[in-house]
Motif scaffolding. Structure first.
Motif, PDB file in Angstrom:
ATOM      1  N   ALA A  22      43.227  37.562  37.470  1.00 25.05           N
ATOM      2  CA  ALA A  22      42.441  36.328  37.586  1.00 25.05           C
ATOM      3  C   ALA A  22      42.974  35.476  38.726  1.00 25.05           C
ATOM      4  O   ALA A  22      42.188  34.944  39.530  1.00 25.05           O
ATOM      5  N   ASN A  23      44.296  35.368  38.833  1.00 26.06           N
ATOM      6  CA  ASN A  23      44.901  34.608  39.939  1.00 26.06           C
ATOM      7  C   ASN A  23      44.563  35.208  41.294  1.00 26.06           C
ATOM      8  O   ASN A  23      44.413  34.496  42.280  1.00 26.06           O
ATOM      9  N   ASP A  24      44.442  36.552  41.326  1.00 27.92           N
ATOM     10  CA  ASP A  24      44.164  37.257  42.584  1.00 27.92           C
ATOM     11  C   ASP A  24      42.676  37.497  42.812  1.00 27.92           C
ATOM     12  O   ASP A  24      42.300  38.080  43.830  1.00 27.92           O
ATOM     13  N   ASN A  25      41.848  37.093  41.843  1.00 20.54           N
ATOM     14  CA  ASN A  25      40.403  37.320  41.898  1.00 20.54           C
ATOM     15  C   ASN A  25      40.091  38.792  42.161  1.00 20.54           C
ATOM     16  O   ASN A  25      39.276  39.139  43.000  1.00 20.54           O
ATOM     17  N   LEU A  26      40.755  39.659  41.405  1.00 22.73           N
ATOM     18  CA  LEU A  26      40.596  41.100  41.547  1.00 22.73           C
ATOM     19  C   LEU A  26      39.896  41.645  40.305  1.00 22.73           C
ATOM     20  O   LEU A  26      40.243  41.291  39.177  1.00 22.73           O
ATOM     21  N   PHE A  27      38.921  42.507  40.502  1.00 17.75           N
ATOM     22  CA  PHE A  27      38.159  43.096  39.399  1.00 17.75           C
ATOM     23  C   PHE A  27      39.078  43.969  38.543  1.00 17.75           C
ATOM     24  O   PHE A  27      39.821  44.798  39.052  1.00 17.75           O
ATOM     25  N   MET A  28      39.008  43.758  37.219  1.00 20.10           N
ATOM     26  CA  MET A  28      39.775  44.574  36.275  1.00 20.10           C
ATOM     27  C   MET A  28      38.884  44.980  35.118  1.00 20.10           C
ATOM     28  O   MET A  28      38.125  44.174  34.592  1.00 20.10           O
ATOM     29  N   MET A  29      38.990  46.240  34.746  1.00 20.60           N
ATOM     30  CA  MET A  29      38.332  46.704  33.523  1.00 20.60           C
ATOM     31  C   MET A  29      39.343  47.528  32.746  1.00 20.60           C
ATOM     32  O   MET A  29      40.200  48.193  33.317  1.00 20.60           O
ATOM     33  N   ALA A  45      41.726  48.430  25.758  1.00 24.07           N
ATOM     34  CA  ALA A  45      42.380  47.226  25.223  1.00 24.07           C
ATOM     35  C   ALA A  45      41.308  46.395  24.525  1.00 24.07           C
ATOM     36  O   ALA A  45      40.327  45.993  25.136  1.00 24.07           O
ATOM     37  N   SER A  46      41.503  46.139  23.245  1.00 26.80           N
ATOM     38  CA  SER A  46      40.394  45.652  22.436  1.00 26.80           C
ATOM     39  C   SER A  46      40.532  44.229  21.894  1.00 26.80           C
ATOM     40  O   SER A  46      39.636  43.751  21.208  1.00 26.80           O
ATOM     41  N   ALA A  47      41.614  43.534  22.191  1.00 27.19           N
ATOM     42  CA  ALA A  47      41.749  42.154  21.716  1.00 27.19           C
ATOM     43  C   ALA A  47      40.826  41.229  22.507  1.00 27.19           C
ATOM     44  O   ALA A  47      40.703  41.362  23.728  1.00 27.19           O
ATOM     45  N   PRO A  48      40.171  40.281  21.848  1.00 29.03           N
ATOM     46  CA  PRO A  48      39.325  39.331  22.564  1.00 29.03           C
ATOM     47  C   PRO A  48      40.076  38.564  23.650  1.00 29.03           C
ATOM     48  O   PRO A  48      39.497  38.188  24.664  1.00 29.03           O
ATOM     49  N   ALA A  49      41.373  38.360  23.477  1.00 28.55           N
ATOM     50  CA  ALA A  49      42.173  37.610  24.453  1.00 28.55           C
ATOM     51  C   ALA A  49      42.244  38.296  25.811  1.00 28.55           C
ATOM     52  O   ALA A  49      42.559  37.646  26.808  1.00 28.55           O
ATOM     53  N   VAL A  50      41.929  39.573  25.875  1.00 25.61           N
ATOM     54  CA  VAL A  50      42.001  40.311  27.145  1.00 25.61           C
ATOM     55  C   VAL A  50      41.081  39.683  28.187  1.00 25.61           C
ATOM     56  O   VAL A  50      41.448  39.573  29.355  1.00 25.61           O
ATOM     57  N   ASP A  60      36.464  35.550  34.532  1.00 27.75           N
ATOM     58  CA  ASP A  60      35.243  36.354  34.527  1.00 27.75           C
ATOM     59  C   ASP A  60      35.357  37.607  35.390  1.00 27.75           C
ATOM     60  O   ASP A  60      34.376  38.281  35.653  1.00 27.75           O
ATOM     61  N   ASN A  61      36.559  37.941  35.810  1.00 26.00           N
ATOM     62  CA  ASN A  61      36.792  39.155  36.589  1.00 26.00           C
ATOM     63  C   ASN A  61      37.278  40.315  35.721  1.00 26.00           C
ATOM     64  O   ASN A  61      37.461  41.421  36.200  1.00 26.00           O
ATOM     65  N   VAL A  62      37.480  40.072  34.409  1.00 29.59           N
ATOM     66  CA  VAL A  62      38.052  41.077  33.509  1.00 29.59           C
ATOM     67  C   VAL A  62      36.987  41.531  32.514  1.00 29.59           C
ATOM     68  O   VAL A  62      36.290  40.712  31.912  1.00 29.59           O
ATOM     69  N   PHE A  63      36.898  42.853  32.337  1.00 24.96           N
ATOM     70  CA  PHE A  63      35.880  43.435  31.465  1.00 24.96           C
ATOM     71  C   PHE A  63      36.491  44.462  30.519  1.00 24.96           C
ATOM     72  O   PHE A  63      37.397  45.201  30.906  1.00 24.96           O
ATOM     73  N   GLN A  64      35.984  44.478  29.300  1.00 28.03           N
ATOM     74  CA  GLN A  64      36.372  45.478  28.304  1.00 28.03           C
ATOM     75  C   GLN A  64      35.232  46.470  28.166  1.00 28.03           C
ATOM     76  O   GLN A  64      34.073  46.085  28.086  1.00 28.03           O
ATOM     77  N   ILE A  65      35.586  47.737  28.092  1.00 30.61           N
ATOM     78  CA  ILE A  65      34.573  48.772  27.933  1.00 30.61           C
ATOM     79  C   ILE A  65      34.405  49.148  26.462  1.00 30.61           C
ATOM     80  O   ILE A  65      33.384  49.649  26.051  1.00 30.61           O
TER      81      ILE A  65
END
Length: 174
Positions: free
Chosen positions: A40-47, A51-56, A61-66
């Motif tokens: 998030a600090n680096d504005n880099l896309f992550m999926m 990892a299934s905790a809602p806190a992830v 808005d750059n982090v996604f759970q599959i």
């Protein structure tokens, strides 16, 4: 990710130094939470695939759970146990120091209140104490649990099953 937030952040920083543009991973919850804050600090896309905790995804808005989330797993587990009549008295052994295990446990217990089975024992362990489960197993056995729910990883589950067999505690496991 070795299920270690600090190691995962170090690995992320190494990959970033090598020119990382998109991150597929980490795999487990604790490292994913730690790395998500960095991405998030680096504005880099992550999926993350698992990892299934809602806190992830709370870092940005750059982090996604599959995959499905821990709350969904807890509710679905309680529903499945009830629908398939797998037990009437359920014991739970979970890792209170792990976001994944605790997240599933919390929603399972809440959903169990609406189901035709009773949670008769809920016993925790921590990352510092995960080799001897005799106390947790004995409490579940003494409470009459005819099924034990294990919202944990396979390493601890294998130890629990081995120790349960050694003490003659044979019933259903979920």
């Amino acid at each position: 990710d070795e299920a270690d937030g600090e190691k995962a952040v170090n690995a992320y920083n190494t990959l970033k130094d090598w020119g990382l543009q998109v991150l597929a991973g980490p795999v487990t919850t604790t490292p994913s939470i730690a790395v998500a804050a960095e991405t998030a600090n680096d504005n880099l896309f992550m999926m993350t695939p698992s990892a299934s905790a809602p806190a992830v995804i709370e870092s940005g808005d750059n982090v996604f759970q599959i995959c499905f989330t821990d709350p969904n797993q807890g509710v679905a587990s309680a529903d499945y146990i009830a629908e398939n009549k797998l037990g009437t008295k359920v014991g739970i052994i979970y890792d209170s120091s792990d976001a994944y295990s605790s997240g599933i446990y919390e929603k399972f217990v809440k959903e169990a209140e609406n189901q035709p089975f009773e949670v008769v024992a809920a016993e925790a362990f921590t990352a510092d104490n995960k080799t001897d489960f005799s106390v947790q197993l004995q409490k579940a056995k003494d409470a009459g649990a005819d099924m034990v729910f294990l919202p944990i990883y396979y390493q601890e589950s294998a130890l629990i099953l081995t120790q349960a067999a050694a003490m003659g505690y044979a019933h259903k496991w979920f």
